[in-house]
Design an enzyme around this catalytic site. Sequence first.
Site, PDB file in Angstrom:
ATOM      1  N   ASN A   9      22.931  20.087  73.655  1.00 31.12           N
ATOM      2  CA  ASN A   9      22.089  20.207  74.840  1.00 31.12           C
ATOM      3  C   ASN A   9      21.038  19.112  74.754  1.00 31.12           C
ATOM      4  O   ASN A   9      20.098  19.226  73.973  1.00 31.12           O
ATOM      5  CB  ASN A   9      21.442  21.609  74.866  1.00 31.12           C
ATOM      6  CG  ASN A   9      20.464  21.763  76.027  1.00 31.12           C
ATOM      7  OD1 ASN A   9      20.339  20.877  76.875  1.00 31.12           O
ATOM      8  ND2 ASN A   9      19.761  22.887  76.057  1.00 31.12           N
ATOM      9  N   LYS A  11      18.902  18.330  76.878  1.00 26.06           N
ATOM     10  CA  LYS A  11      17.695  18.707  77.628  1.00 26.06           C
ATOM     11  C   LYS A  11      17.255  17.520  78.507  1.00 26.06           C
ATOM     12  O   LYS A  11      18.105  16.805  79.026  1.00 26.06           O
ATOM     13  CB  LYS A  11      16.604  19.175  76.667  1.00 26.06           C
ATOM     14  CG  LYS A  11      17.126  20.285  75.741  1.00 26.06           C
ATOM     15  CD  LYS A  11      16.071  21.010  74.993  1.00 26.06           C
ATOM     16  CE  LYS A  11      16.707  22.106  74.149  1.00 26.06           C
ATOM     17  NZ  LYS A  11      15.731  22.904  73.414  1.00 26.06           N
ATOM     18  N   HIS A  96      19.336  29.318  79.936  1.00 31.99           N
ATOM     19  CA  HIS A  96      18.593  28.837  78.762  1.00 31.99           C
ATOM     20  C   HIS A  96      17.162  29.378  78.822  1.00 31.99           C
ATOM     21  O   HIS A  96      16.583  29.509  79.904  1.00 31.99           O
ATOM     22  CB  HIS A  96      18.593  27.302  78.748  1.00 31.99           C
ATOM     23  CG  HIS A  96      18.123  26.742  77.445  1.00 31.99           C
ATOM     24  ND1 HIS A  96      16.795  26.680  77.106  1.00 31.99           N
ATOM     25  CD2 HIS A  96      18.813  26.263  76.380  1.00 31.99           C
ATOM     26  CE1 HIS A  96      16.688  26.168  75.883  1.00 31.99           C
ATOM     27  NE2 HIS A  96      17.902  25.908  75.417  1.00 31.99           N
ATOM     28  N   GLU A  98      14.442  28.004  78.238  1.00 34.85           N
ATOM     29  CA  GLU A  98      13.478  27.108  78.898  1.00 34.85           C
ATOM     30  C   GLU A  98      13.517  27.306  80.408  1.00 34.85           C
ATOM     31  O   GLU A  98      12.484  27.225  81.080  1.00 34.85           O
ATOM     32  CB  GLU A  98      13.778  25.651  78.497  1.00 34.85           C
ATOM     33  CG  GLU A  98      13.326  25.386  77.059  1.00 34.85           C
ATOM     34  CD  GLU A  98      14.150  24.349  76.311  1.00 34.85           C
ATOM     35  OE1 GLU A  98      14.890  23.579  76.938  1.00 34.85           O
ATOM     36  OE2 GLU A  98      14.044  24.329  75.061  1.00 34.85           O
ATOM     37  N   GLU A 168      20.264  32.282  71.215  1.00 35.23           N
ATOM     38  CA  GLU A 168      19.211  31.342  70.821  1.00 35.23           C
ATOM     39  C   GLU A 168      17.874  32.086  70.748  1.00 35.23           C
ATOM     40  O   GLU A 168      17.214  32.280  71.780  1.00 35.23           O
ATOM     41  CB  GLU A 168      19.086  30.218  71.861  1.00 35.23           C
ATOM     42  CG  GLU A 168      20.327  29.383  72.033  1.00 35.23           C
ATOM     43  CD  GLU A 168      20.007  28.007  72.617  1.00 35.23           C
ATOM     44  OE1 GLU A 168      20.381  27.026  71.981  1.00 35.23           O
ATOM     45  OE2 GLU A 168      19.372  27.926  73.674  1.00 35.23           O
ATOM     46  N   GLY A 174      13.447  24.348  68.726  1.00 35.24           N
ATOM     47  CA  GLY A 174      12.549  23.188  68.616  1.00 35.24           C
ATOM     48  C   GLY A 174      11.410  23.374  67.647  1.00 35.24           C
ATOM     49  O   GLY A 174      10.456  22.596  67.652  1.00 35.24           O
ATOM     50  N   SER A 214      17.121  25.074  66.241  1.00 35.98           N
ATOM     51  CA  SER A 214      16.891  24.252  65.043  1.00 35.98           C
ATOM     52  C   SER A 214      18.111  24.149  64.133  1.00 35.98           C
ATOM     53  O   SER A 214      17.983  24.154  62.914  1.00 35.98           O
ATOM     54  CB  SER A 214      15.669  24.782  64.267  1.00 35.98           C
ATOM     55  OG  SER A 214      14.511  24.723  65.063  1.00 35.98           O
TER      56      SER A 214
HETATM   57  P1  13P Z   1      16.802  22.749  69.043  1.00 32.27           P
HETATM   58  O1  13P Z   1      18.107  22.532  68.316  1.00 32.27           O
HETATM   59  O2  13P Z   1      16.061  21.465  69.320  1.00 32.27           O
HETATM   60  O3  13P Z   1      15.958  23.793  68.366  1.00 32.27           O
HETATM   61  O4  13P Z   1      17.176  23.330  70.492  1.00 32.27           O
HETATM   62  C1  13P Z   1      18.045  24.406  70.590  1.00 32.27           C
HETATM   63  C2  13P Z   1      18.366  24.620  72.002  1.00 32.27           C
HETATM   64  O5  13P Z   1      17.534  25.020  72.790  1.00 32.27           O
HETATM   65  C3  13P Z   1      19.746  24.329  72.444  1.00 32.27           C
HETATM   66  O6  13P Z   1      19.981  24.801  73.720  1.00 32.27           O
END
Ligand code: 13P
Length: 253
Positions: A9, A11, A96, A98, A168, A174, A214
Amino acid sequence: MRKKFVAGNWKMYCGDPAKAVELAKGVVASVGSQAAVEAAVCPPATALAAVVTACAGSQVGVGGQNLYPKDEGAFTGELSAPFLKALGCRYVILGHSERRTYFKEDDAFINLKVKAALTADLVPIFCCGETEQEREQGITEKVVEAQVRGGLAGLDVEQLGKVVVAYEPVWAIGTGKNATPEDAQAVHAFIRGLLGSLASASVAESIRIQYGGSVKPDNAATLLSQKDIDGALVGGASLKADSFAAIIQAAGG
Ligand code: 13P
């Protein structure tokens, strides 16, 4: 036997098509010919077409990061499932955290998106996961259950079988913090049990449940060795071809 599935992803990074193609070509060069692990990259919308071309003929699939659940219409700024499909996408990330947090997407809206994706023959990568506060309150299962029941409501058994679930935990995204492999496994097993009650035990056994939060080359192998962890949804570490390739290798590719 479930085939492991690792998706990146990106982002809101690498939206410049030239940069995105460079990254996608690096992924293709490292893992584009292996077929042991399903692999995909999900770039920003501006780079989707270029990345589809860069991945053509390889084993690396491409996915969108979002869609709007109407085929077309006066919805300024939005992209539909048929648009993603026409571009050459195979997957789309939905729900997601976010998007749940910053864009206030609720389970009912995400459910419409999942249905739109399936109708357009896209594989939804349906995300769920608890916040740190919810974990501390001991309500992880309750939260995840509500997200799964709401987000996947009304799907028939065949449709459920096409979904990929990504667990997740929000506090692990992150942050460099990981769920322990045992804690992650426990939630994955819980989700599989729940999918069993929504579909059937045999369909639930076939559904891939990715872990996200992560995931890095140095922790991927332990996480992915857990019984119910069938791959990873990778954020930060998917932005470098070598670290993303290392995670795919850790998954068996
Ligand atoms: P990170 O691997 O940067 O923690 O992000 C995970 C994520 O949100 C994947 O969709």
